[in-house]
Write an enzyme that holds these catalytic residues in place. Sequence first.
Site, PDB file in Angstrom:
ATOM      1  N   CYS A  93     131.852   0.742 -41.581  1.00 23.33           N
ATOM      2  CA  CYS A  93     132.285  -0.321 -40.673  1.00 23.33           C
ATOM      3  C   CYS A  93     132.811   0.237 -39.334  1.00 23.33           C
ATOM      4  CB  CYS A  93     133.362  -1.128 -41.393  1.00 23.33           C
ATOM      5  SG  CYS A  93     134.434  -2.104 -40.358  1.00 23.33           S
TER       6      CYS A  93
ATOM      7  N   CYS B 227     136.426  -0.599 -38.666  1.00 18.48           N
ATOM      8  CA  CYS B 227     137.306   0.197 -39.532  1.00 18.48           C
ATOM      9  C   CYS B 227     137.555   1.563 -38.909  1.00 18.48           C
ATOM     10  CB  CYS B 227     136.712   0.350 -40.925  1.00 18.48           C
ATOM     11  SG  CYS B 227     136.466  -1.232 -41.777  1.00 18.48           S
TER      12      CYS B 227
END
Length: 104
Positions: A29, A32
């Site tokens: 991600c 992230c």
Amino acid sequence: MKNINTEQEYREQMNQEGLTVGIFTTTWCPDCKRLDMFIDEITQEHQDKQWFTIDRDEFPEISEEQTVMGIPSLLVFKNGEKVAHLHSANAKTPEAVNEFLKDL
């Protein structure tokens, strides 16, 4: 920050008496990765809370149970109850995360 490897570790963390912040994330991600760039500084500023990370893809049942739709998401637990949830769209800057934590 503790990295969760089993469902039992997750249950133990979320059932702590004080405030515990769980960061639901994954390895692929981009948002992230952005959170990773500033989260250590934030955890240092909020040492009154316990912190853990959990990979949403490794624990899809837990993510569904906690209504984690997007990542990264920060969930705050107290005595086994979810008391706050910062959804992915709002967890992209240090300012947004600090504002969320300030209100706890």
